[in-house]
Design a protein around this motif. Structure first.
Motif, short mmCIF file in Angstrom:
data_model
loop_
_atom_site.label_atom_id
_atom_site.label_comp_id
_atom_site.label_asym_id
_atom_site.label_seq_id
_atom_site.Cartn_x
_atom_site.Cartn_y
_atom_site.Cartn_z
N THR A 13 41.00 47.62 112.85
CA THR A 13 40.92 47.02 111.51
C THR A 13 42.30 46.94 110.67
OG1 THR A 13 39.94 47.69 109.44
CG2 THR A 13 40.70 49.42 110.60
N CYS A 17 40.98 44.66 104.57
CA CYS A 17 40.03 44.07 105.12
C CYS A 17 38.61 44.70 104.47
CB CYS A 17 39.34 44.22 106.47
SG CYS A 17 37.95 43.46 106.91
N TRP A 19 35.37 44.31 104.43
CA TRP A 19 34.37 44.35 105.22
C TRP A 19 34.40 45.57 106.18
CZ3 TRP A 19 30.24 42.46 102.92
CH2 TRP A 19 30.69 41.14 102.37
N SER A 20 35.71 46.00 106.53
CA SER A 20 35.79 47.22 107.42
C SER A 20 36.12 48.38 106.47
CB SER A 20 37.27 47.10 108.25
OG SER A 20 38.42 46.87 107.30
N VAL A 22 33.83 48.64 103.72
CA VAL A 22 32.49 49.17 103.75
C VAL A 22 32.13 49.90 104.74
CG1 VAL A 22 30.26 48.11 103.58
CG2 VAL A 22 31.92 47.14 102.28
N GLU A 65 34.53 37.97 97.34
CA GLU A 65 34.09 38.78 98.08
C GLU A 65 33.66 40.08 97.43
OE1 GLU A 65 36.49 39.88 101.36
OE2 GLU A 65 35.75 38.00 102.54
N LEU A 69 30.77 42.76 98.21
CA LEU A 69 31.34 44.28 98.77
C LEU A 69 30.91 45.17 97.60
CD1 LEU A 69 35.12 43.04 99.38
CD2 LEU A 69 33.31 43.75 101.01
N CYS A 72 27.30 46.14 98.55
CA CYS A 72 27.21 46.79 99.68
C CYS A 72 27.49 48.24 99.71
CB CYS A 72 27.80 46.24 100.87
SG CYS A 72 27.51 44.58 101.51
N ARG A 177 37.01 45.75 112.06
CA ARG A 177 36.06 46.61 111.99
C ARG A 177 35.33 46.81 113.35
NH1 ARG A 177 33.55 42.43 109.45
NH2 ARG A 177 31.38 42.19 109.71
#
Length: 199
Positions: A13, A17, A19-20, A22, A65, A69, A72, A177
């Motif tokens: 990761t 990031c 998404w990672s 999350v 994003e 995010l 989420c 991730r």
């Protein structure tokens, strides 16, 4: 082949990031809720977005994003960048190196510092490319020896191994991730509700 030690989950990761972030926030929460904190540790490895993309992560990308995010993982405390645009980190490599420097102390130290750096960036708008910021962020982590971390960063001790592993395995990793377990030793199951079982 990527080596995964028993009792660990290898995660490739980059600290910038979203998404990672999350994924890791959810993983750590569910691991702790399952009572697996002492049995299962993350082994942080680098997946450098700026190297893959050939440019730093742009502010406008993350600005776009943030609403998703936040939906989420609302408890993380996401906030758009509050500082001057000139203070936006132009590289995440020093922050990722700090996580690997902490890993030389323990996997737990690396876990703590990784998440504190993510909070400092995504919530507190701190310039995580700067040495003094990273050392100050590390002071929040109970299992990080801050003086040793600062010395390790000054010496560049962690950078070579971090980059060597990245260059060796980047073609085997499916983005930032990517989580891997030792399938010969353990199984990791996630239920539809997100709860974890580790065997």
């Amino acid at each position: 082949m990527i080596s995964v030690e028993p009792g660990t989950v290898v995660v490739y990761t980059d600290v910038v990031c979203g998404w990672s972030t999350v994924a890791l926030a959810r993983f750590l929460r569910e691991r702790d809720a399952a009572g697996l904190s002492d049995r299962l540790r993350l082994d942080h490895r680098l997946f450098s977005l700026e190297d893959i993309n050939r440019f730093p992560v742009p502010k406008r990308y993350l600005d776009a994003e943030f609403p998703v995010l936040g939906a989420c993982e609302p408890d993380f405390g996401w906030k758009p960048w509050q500082g001057d645009a000139a203070t936006w980190p132009c590289t995440s490599l020093p922050a990722n190196e700090a996580v690997h420097a902490a890993k030389l102390q323990s996997l737990q130290a690396a876990e703590e510092l990784d998440m504190e750096i993510r909070l400092a960036f995504f919530r507190d708008s701190r310039t995580i490319s700067l040495h003094h910021e990273l050392v100050d962020i590390a002071s929040r982590c109970p299992h990080v020896n801050v003086d040793v971390l600062a010395e390790t960063l000054d010496a560049g001790t962690a950078r070579a191994a971090m980059m060597r592993d990245y260059r060796t395995h980047v073609s085997q990793v499916q983005g930032s991730r990517c989580l891997l377990v030792n399938k010969r030793k353990h199984s990791l199951f996630a239920s539809p509700s997100g709860s974890l079982t580790f065997r």
